[in-house]
Design a protein around this motif. Structure first.
Motif, mmCIF file in Angstrom:
data_model
loop_
_atom_site.group_PDB
_atom_site.id
_atom_site.type_symbol
_atom_site.label_atom_id
_atom_site.label_comp_id
_atom_site.label_asym_id
_atom_site.label_seq_id
_atom_site.Cartn_x
_atom_site.Cartn_y
_atom_site.Cartn_z
ATOM 1 N N LYS A 125 0.628 -1.075 0.015
ATOM 2 C CA LYS A 125 -0.038 0.190 -0.103
ATOM 3 C C LYS A 125 0.913 1.232 -0.016
ATOM 4 O O LYS A 125 1.959 1.387 0.717
ATOM 5 C CB LYS A 125 -0.568 -0.007 1.359
ATOM 6 N N VAL A 126 0.640 2.130 -0.881
ATOM 7 C CA VAL A 126 1.210 3.510 -0.930
ATOM 8 C C VAL A 126 0.458 4.514 0.228
ATOM 9 O O VAL A 126 -0.553 4.888 -0.066
ATOM 10 C CB VAL A 126 1.462 4.148 -2.187
ATOM 11 N N THR A 127 1.189 4.694 1.213
ATOM 12 C CA THR A 127 0.613 5.529 1.957
ATOM 13 C C THR A 127 1.483 6.964 2.290
ATOM 14 O O THR A 127 2.683 6.901 2.208
ATOM 15 C CB THR A 127 0.786 4.861 3.422
ATOM 16 N N LEU A 128 0.960 8.154 2.117
ATOM 17 C CA LEU A 128 1.808 9.145 2.083
ATOM 18 C C LEU A 128 1.544 10.287 3.278
ATOM 19 O O LEU A 128 0.497 10.126 3.983
ATOM 20 C CB LEU A 128 1.032 10.239 0.728
ATOM 21 N N ASP A 129 2.445 10.937 3.589
ATOM 22 C CA ASP A 129 2.446 12.035 4.533
ATOM 23 C C ASP A 129 2.859 13.276 4.275
ATOM 24 O O ASP A 129 3.670 13.501 3.390
ATOM 25 C CB ASP A 129 3.674 11.329 5.696
ATOM 26 N N ALA A 130 2.252 14.343 4.645
ATOM 27 C CA ALA A 130 2.703 15.639 4.406
ATOM 28 C C ALA A 130 1.990 16.820 5.355
ATOM 29 O O ALA A 130 1.224 16.438 5.952
ATOM 30 C CB ALA A 130 2.178 16.007 2.907
ATOM 31 N N CYS A 131 2.804 17.910 5.626
ATOM 32 C CA CYS A 131 2.382 18.902 6.433
ATOM 33 C C CYS A 131 2.813 20.232 5.593
ATOM 34 O O CYS A 131 3.558 20.269 4.829
ATOM 35 C CB CYS A 131 2.762 18.874 7.609
ATOM 36 N N ILE A 141 -1.248 25.484 10.745
ATOM 37 C CA ILE A 141 -0.769 24.569 10.264
ATOM 38 C C ILE A 141 -1.795 23.419 9.936
ATOM 39 O O ILE A 141 -2.840 23.333 10.303
ATOM 40 C CB ILE A 141 0.193 23.891 11.388
ATOM 41 N N GLY A 142 -1.369 22.326 8.974
ATOM 42 C CA GLY A 142 -2.133 21.387 8.505
ATOM 43 C C GLY A 142 -1.207 20.252 8.291
ATOM 44 O O GLY A 142 -0.247 20.350 7.826
ATOM 45 N N ILE A 160 -0.149 17.273 -0.039
ATOM 46 C CA ILE A 160 0.311 18.496 0.518
ATOM 47 C C ILE A 160 -1.007 19.425 0.420
ATOM 48 O O ILE A 160 -1.548 20.185 1.287
ATOM 49 C CB ILE A 160 1.370 19.260 -0.205
ATOM 50 N N SER A 161 -1.801 19.184 -0.649
ATOM 51 C CA SER A 161 -3.012 19.828 -0.805
ATOM 52 C C SER A 161 -4.064 19.704 -0.008
ATOM 53 O O SER A 161 -5.006 20.768 0.668
ATOM 54 C CB SER A 161 -3.664 20.056 -2.182
ATOM 55 N N VAL A 162 -4.178 18.323 0.626
ATOM 56 C CA VAL A 162 -5.062 18.054 1.541
ATOM 57 C C VAL A 162 -4.654 18.401 2.967
ATOM 58 O O VAL A 162 -5.598 18.909 3.715
ATOM 59 C CB VAL A 162 -5.247 16.294 1.869
ATOM 60 N N ALA A 163 -3.434 18.544 3.097
ATOM 61 C CA ALA A 163 -2.747 18.910 4.538
ATOM 62 C C ALA A 163 -3.180 20.631 4.517
ATOM 63 O O ALA A 163 -3.861 20.776 5.502
ATOM 64 C CB ALA A 163 -1.253 19.028 4.550
ATOM 65 N N ARG A 164 -3.195 21.225 3.413
ATOM 66 C CA ARG A 164 -3.634 22.739 3.248
ATOM 67 C C ARG A 164 -5.017 22.912 3.797
ATOM 68 O O ARG A 164 -5.519 23.927 4.480
ATOM 69 C CB ARG A 164 -3.216 23.267 1.859
ATOM 70 N N MET A 165 -5.905 21.999 3.161
ATOM 71 C CA MET A 165 -7.410 21.877 3.431
ATOM 72 C C MET A 165 -7.728 21.842 4.842
ATOM 73 O O MET A 165 -8.629 22.096 5.393
ATOM 74 C CB MET A 165 -8.091 20.918 2.508
ATOM 75 N N VAL A 166 -6.726 20.889 5.504
ATOM 76 C CA VAL A 166 -7.005 20.532 7.038
ATOM 77 C C VAL A 166 -6.877 21.674 7.563
ATOM 78 O O VAL A 166 -7.478 21.942 8.619
ATOM 79 C CB VAL A 166 -6.142 19.139 7.250
#
Length: 333
Positions: free
Chosen positions: A99-105, A113-114, A126-132
């Protein structure tokens, strides 16, 4: 893809803010007059040789007087979306379950912060982190919850396991040997930090983590203070390499705090690496088995970098152009 161990050879580094020169394993510094009022901005730094292309995307934002936050998001999306880049985003190597699992902030000039961790099926974490950061009361979402949130925000669910990565994984399963090697592209990250024309700092960090890691493993990249930290009064730092070692010293927060104490970005990176060196040796571990690299940028546009052992490089783009620099390092033999 260019192997990042085949890096460009740079014997000297000079910027409007600071120049560094390797000399007998040490770093000599020449800093600008802090009272001169001169600031090298805009400027963007990123890790590894894919940072050159990432910097170009970020520079398009910065040269048009855009916000550093927009620049770092645009920049790191380049390797995230590159199927030939095997350690970030789409095309990243899977964990031991395939499984490809990704991390970003991401972090802006206001300390917003997200973060996302262990995120599957989304090409641009990274764009999901920004949405968070912008759309939730939280700072971090993980796993299935992060995926549900991404889908609710219109992100497309995709298969991120490419044929080449799947083939490598199936070959790895024959022995299931897990011995990550320093500077081999199974544990690398793109971290990016930028100073815009308004004098504001932001940063982003994104990775697919160590190849063939345990499912659910999270490194330093999505952890604010470890893989990335920004203090708009002082400076910013990001890290790459073995995330467990960066987390152990809350590495990027440490680098920024050392700059707060008056150290240059170069000296701050060096001291952080020496913390890792000391703790590694105290634990009876072999330094040759790990790699950690830091890059740092202060409010004057001065920058620096240091790593445990040779092989790490980073890209810098300012008004003088875009270049790749070999970081100085501790372990000389």
């Amino acid at each position: 893809m260019t192997n990042r161990r085949n890096f460009l050879k740079t014997t000297a580094l000079a910027t409007a803010g600071v120049a560094f020169q390797a000399f007998n394993g040490k770093s000599e510094e020449t800093e600008i007059d802090i009272n001169s009022g001169k600031t090298n901005k805009p400027i963007v730094l990123s890790t590894w040789n894919f940072g050159l292309q990432a910097n170009e995307a970020a520079w398009e934002v910065l040269k048009n007087k855009g916000r550093a936050l927009d620049a770092v998001e645009a920049g790191v999306k380049i390797p995230e979306g590159d199927p030939n880049e095997r350690s970030v985003g789409y095309g990243g190597r899977p964990d031991r379950e395939g499984k490809v699992t990704l991390d970003a902030c991401i972090m802006d000039e206001f300390s917003n912060i997200g973060s996302v961790a262990c995120l599957e099926h989304i090409k641009h974490p990274i764009s999901v982190a920004r949405m968070v950061m912008e759309k939730t009361p939280h700072v971090m979402l993980v796993g299935e919850g992060a995926l549900q949130f991404a889908l609710s925000q219109g992100f497309k669910r995709e298969n991120l396991l490419l044929e080449a990565s799947e083939k490598e994984w199936k070959e790895w399963l024959k022995t299931s040997e897990y011995v990550p090697k320093a500077n081999i592209e199974n544990h690398d990250t793109i971290g990016m930090i930028a100073l815009d024309v308004q004098g504001n700092l932001s940063g982003a960090c994104t990775t697919s983590g160590m190849a063939f890691k345990m499912h659910g493993r999270v490194g330093d990249s999505p952890i604010i203070g470890a893989g990335l930290y920004v203090d708009n009064e002082i400076g910013a730092a990001t890290a790459t390499g073995h995330g467990e070692e960066v987390i152990r010293i809350t590495g990027c927060h440490l680098v920024v705090e050392l700059m707060r104490q008056g150290k240059s970005p170069q000296k701050a990176c060096e001291e952080a690496v020496m913390r890792i060196v000391k703790l590694t040796q105290n634990r009876g571990k072999n330094l040759k088995d790990i790699q950690v690299g830091f890059i740092a940028l202060n409010k004057k546009g001065e920058y620096g970098s240091y790593c445990v052992q040779g092989g790490f490089n980073y890209a810098v783009h300012d008004a003088a152009g875009n270049k790749l620099i070999d970081a100085n390092y501790y372990l000389k033999t």
